[in-house]
Design a protein around this motif. Sequence first.
Motif, PDB file in Angstrom:
ATOM      1  N   PRO A 195     104.098  14.396  60.590  1.00  0.00           N
ATOM      2  CA  PRO A 195     103.800  14.539  59.168  1.00  0.00           C
ATOM      3  C   PRO A 195     105.075  14.623  58.337  1.00  0.00           C
ATOM      4  CG  PRO A 195     102.418  16.013  60.463  1.00  0.00           C
ATOM      5  CD  PRO A 195     103.440  15.444  61.405  1.00  0.00           C
ATOM      6  N   LEU A 196     105.042  14.005  57.160  1.00  0.00           N
ATOM      7  CA  LEU A 196     106.178  14.060  56.252  1.00  0.00           C
ATOM      8  C   LEU A 196     106.109  15.329  55.418  1.00  0.00           C
ATOM      9  CD1 LEU A 196     106.078  10.371  54.977  1.00  0.00           C
ATOM     10  CD2 LEU A 196     107.577  11.317  56.746  1.00  0.00           C
ATOM     11  N   GLN A 197     107.259  15.884  55.102  1.00  0.00           N
ATOM     12  CA  GLN A 197     107.333  17.066  54.256  1.00  0.00           C
ATOM     13  C   GLN A 197     107.329  16.619  52.789  1.00  0.00           C
ATOM     14  OE1 GLN A 197     107.259  20.319  55.364  1.00  0.00           O
ATOM     15  NE2 GLN A 197     106.899  19.409  57.370  1.00  0.00           N
ATOM     16  N   LEU A 198     106.191  16.763  52.124  1.00  0.00           N
ATOM     17  CA  LEU A 198     106.063  16.336  50.735  1.00  0.00           C
ATOM     18  C   LEU A 198     105.643  17.501  49.858  1.00  0.00           C
ATOM     19  CD1 LEU A 198     104.126  12.949  51.139  1.00  0.00           C
ATOM     20  CD2 LEU A 198     106.579  13.281  50.861  1.00  0.00           C
ATOM     21  N   ALA A 199     106.319  17.652  48.734  1.00  0.00           N
ATOM     22  CA  ALA A 199     105.913  18.664  47.763  1.00  0.00           C
ATOM     23  C   ALA A 199     104.602  18.232  47.104  1.00  0.00           C
ATOM     24  CB  ALA A 199     106.998  18.833  46.699  1.00  0.00           C
ATOM     25  N   PRO A 200     103.756  19.186  46.688  1.00  0.00           N
ATOM     26  CA  PRO A 200     102.493  18.820  46.035  1.00  0.00           C
ATOM     27  C   PRO A 200     102.683  17.983  44.777  1.00  0.00           C
ATOM     28  CG  PRO A 200     102.454  21.122  46.696  1.00  0.00           C
ATOM     29  CD  PRO A 200     103.858  20.643  46.897  1.00  0.00           C
ATOM     30  N   HIS A 201     103.871  18.087  44.130  1.00  0.00           N
ATOM     31  CA  HIS A 201     104.101  17.304  42.929  1.00  0.00           C
ATOM     32  C   HIS A 201     104.988  16.079  43.193  1.00  0.00           C
ATOM     33  CE1 HIS A 201     107.134  20.401  43.335  1.00  0.00           C
ATOM     34  NE2 HIS A 201     107.866  19.961  42.325  1.00  0.00           N
ATOM     35  N   THR A 202     104.963  15.587  44.460  1.00  0.00           N
ATOM     36  CA  THR A 202     105.663  14.345  44.772  1.00  0.00           C
ATOM     37  C   THR A 202     105.130  13.223  43.895  1.00  0.00           C
ATOM     38  OG1 THR A 202     106.141  15.014  47.042  1.00  0.00           O
ATOM     39  CG2 THR A 202     106.122  12.655  46.588  1.00  0.00           C
ATOM     40  N   GLN A 203     106.027  12.439  43.337  1.00  0.00           N
ATOM     41  CA  GLN A 203     105.680  11.465  42.311  1.00  0.00           C
ATOM     42  C   GLN A 203     104.597  10.477  42.749  1.00  0.00           C
ATOM     43  OE1 GLN A 203     106.018   8.132  41.737  1.00  0.00           O
ATOM     44  NE2 GLN A 203     106.235   7.941  39.520  1.00  0.00           N
ATOM     45  N   ALA A 204     104.684   9.962  43.969  1.00  0.00           N
ATOM     46  CA  ALA A 204     103.742   8.941  44.421  1.00  0.00           C
ATOM     47  C   ALA A 204     102.308   9.460  44.458  1.00  0.00           C
ATOM     48  CB  ALA A 204     104.138   8.425  45.794  1.00  0.00           C
ATOM     49  N   HIS A 210     100.877  11.330  42.338  1.00  0.00           N
ATOM     50  CA  HIS A 210     100.300  11.460  40.999  1.00  0.00           C
ATOM     51  C   HIS A 210     100.309  10.155  40.218  1.00  0.00           C
ATOM     52  CE1 HIS A 210     100.065  15.887  41.217  1.00  0.00           C
ATOM     53  NE2 HIS A 210     101.105  15.737  42.047  1.00  0.00           N
ATOM     54  N   TYR A 211     101.323   9.332  40.442  1.00  0.00           N
ATOM     55  CA  TYR A 211     101.453   8.127  39.620  1.00  0.00           C
ATOM     56  C   TYR A 211     101.418   6.830  40.421  1.00  0.00           C
ATOM     57  CZ  TYR A 211     102.815  11.815  36.445  1.00  0.00           C
ATOM     58  OH  TYR A 211     102.820  12.972  35.709  1.00  0.00           O
ATOM     59  N   GLY A 212     101.203   6.937  41.716  1.00  0.00           N
ATOM     60  CA  GLY A 212     100.944   5.753  42.525  1.00  0.00           C
ATOM     61  C   GLY A 212     102.108   4.813  42.715  1.00  0.00           C
ATOM     62  N   GLN A 213     103.333   5.331  42.655  1.00  0.00           N
ATOM     63  CA  GLN A 213     104.491   4.460  42.868  1.00  0.00           C
ATOM     64  C   GLN A 213     104.648   4.246  44.382  1.00  0.00           C
ATOM     65  OE1 GLN A 213     108.236   5.877  41.274  1.00  0.00           O
ATOM     66  NE2 GLN A 213     108.983   3.803  40.903  1.00  0.00           N
ATOM     67  N   ALA A 214     103.858   3.300  44.900  1.00  0.00           N
ATOM     68  CA  ALA A 214     103.810   3.073  46.340  1.00  0.00           C
ATOM     69  C   ALA A 214     103.445   1.622  46.612  1.00  0.00           C
ATOM     70  CB  ALA A 214     102.790   3.997  46.999  1.00  0.00           C
ATOM     71  N   ILE A 215     104.088   1.038  47.617  1.00  0.00           N
ATOM     72  CA  ILE A 215     103.853  -0.346  48.016  1.00  0.00           C
ATOM     73  C   ILE A 215     103.814  -0.421  49.528  1.00  0.00           C
ATOM     74  CG2 ILE A 215     105.009  -1.292  45.967  1.00  0.00           C
ATOM     75  CD1 ILE A 215     107.432  -1.911  47.807  1.00  0.00           C
ATOM     76  N   LEU A 273     106.745  15.897  38.013  1.00  0.00           N
ATOM     77  CA  LEU A 273     105.543  15.467  37.312  1.00  0.00           C
ATOM     78  C   LEU A 273     105.844  14.661  36.058  1.00  0.00           C
ATOM     79  CD1 LEU A 273     103.094  18.518  37.568  1.00  0.00           C
ATOM     80  CD2 LEU A 273     103.101  16.392  38.878  1.00  0.00           C
ATOM     81  N   SER A 274     107.091  14.467  35.722  1.00  0.00           N
ATOM     82  CA  SER A 274     107.438  13.642  34.567  1.00  0.00           C
ATOM     83  C   SER A 274     106.981  12.205  34.812  1.00  0.00           C
ATOM     84  CB  SER A 274     108.955  13.652  34.324  1.00  0.00           C
ATOM     85  OG  SER A 274     109.417  14.971  34.118  1.00  0.00           O
ATOM     86  N   VAL A 275     106.471  11.566  33.775  1.00  0.00           N
ATOM     87  CA  VAL A 275     105.969  10.200  33.915  1.00  0.00           C
ATOM     88  C   VAL A 275     107.144   9.223  33.818  1.00  0.00           C
ATOM     89  CG1 VAL A 275     104.240   8.530  33.167  1.00  0.00           C
ATOM     90  CG2 VAL A 275     103.825  10.963  32.861  1.00  0.00           C
TER      91      VAL A 275
END
Length: 366
Positions: A55-64, A66-71, A155-157
Amino acid sequence: MTLTSSSLPSEIADRLRGVELPEPLGFGRLMAPVMSLAYYRDGAWETPRLTGLDPLQLAPHTQALHYGQAIFEGMKAYRNLGDSPADGPSLLFRPYEHARRFNRSAARLGMPELDEQVFVRALEELVAVLEPLVPGQQGQSLYLRPTMFGATADLSVVPSTEFCFLVLATPSDAFFTAPISAWIERHYSRAGAGGTGCVKAAGNYAASFAAAAPLRENGFQQLLWLDAVEHTYLEEFTAMNVFVRRGETLFTPPLSDTILAGITRDSLLRLGPSFGLRMEERQIDVHELTDAIQAGEDVEVFGCGTGAVVAPVELIGDETGLRLPLPAQSTALELRKRLLDIQHGITPAPEGWQWPVGALPDGPQA
C-alpha cells in the motif's frame, strides 16, 4: 545498472519465490508481488525502482483523490512463441507508442512527462523480473498498467507539484474470446470537445459507470458511445475503438479530441490493406449502420484495444428494444489472429512493434 538474479534485493527475490500462475488466469486475479515505482519531486523524476506491491502512504487530502489528476496506460508483455526465442522470452508490443501516449495524457492533465526511454526501461526491468509470470498460451499475457497521479497533499485547486509513477502487472487470460454484444448509449456522453476524451485520464472511465447499468441489466457487454453534440455518430466503445466493415471497406471514426488514439487501432489501419481492405477514417452515422444491418448488407462491427485485441460484435441493441444480430465476423477474427501472431513473435512485424525483453542473466528468479 543491469539487473541479474543475484543482484535482486532479497526482499524482491523473497516476494517472487514460489509465486505460481493461477488457473484460470482471469484478469487481476493475481497481482504480481513486485512493481516499478518512482516519484517526481523538486522538479525532477527519480529513477524508477523495483519494489514490493505494498500500500502507498497517501494523505487523505492527496490531490489526485479530490481532483482526479491521474492517468494510466494499458499494455501487455507476451510470451515469445516465434522461431527465435533467443531474441527474448517475452515481447512488449509497440512500447514507445505507449510511452508517447502516456506523455500526451500527462501534458493534457498538467503533469510532468516521463522520458520515453525511462518509461520503456521501467517496463523492461519489471517484465524481466516477472518473466516466470508471463503465461505461455497465445492470447494470454502479462498485463501492464503504467500509472501516474498527483501526489501533493493539498486541497488547493491547482496542479500537484509532486507525482507518483508506478507500473503494476497481472497475468491475464485473453479477453473477449467470444463475440460480444454492444448497447448504443443515446443519453450520456463519453467525452466532449476540448475535454480529455483523447487521453487516458482515470476520470473518463469513472464517468461511464452509471451509464453501464442498463447495459448490464439487459445482458449486454459494452457501451457503444455516440458523439456528445448530436448523439448521431459512432465514437468508441467504453474500452475500445470501433471499426465497421461494409463490403471491402473498413471504416473507423477519425481521431479527434473526443476519441482515444488507440495503439491497436493504428495497427489495424496499417494491417488492413494486406487483407485487401480499403481503409477509411470518417464519421459513421449510427442510423446508417443500423439501416445497413437491417437491409441485410454485408456489415461487420468490432472493437479493438490492448485488452481485447479485436472483439467481434454479434449483437447491437438499445433501450428502444432494437436488437440487431451481426452474423459476419470473419474479418475481425482474421485481424485478431494476425495481430496476435505478431504480438507473440510468430510472424514478422514492422520495426518497433516487437520489443524483446530478456530474462535476468542469472536465470529464473522465482
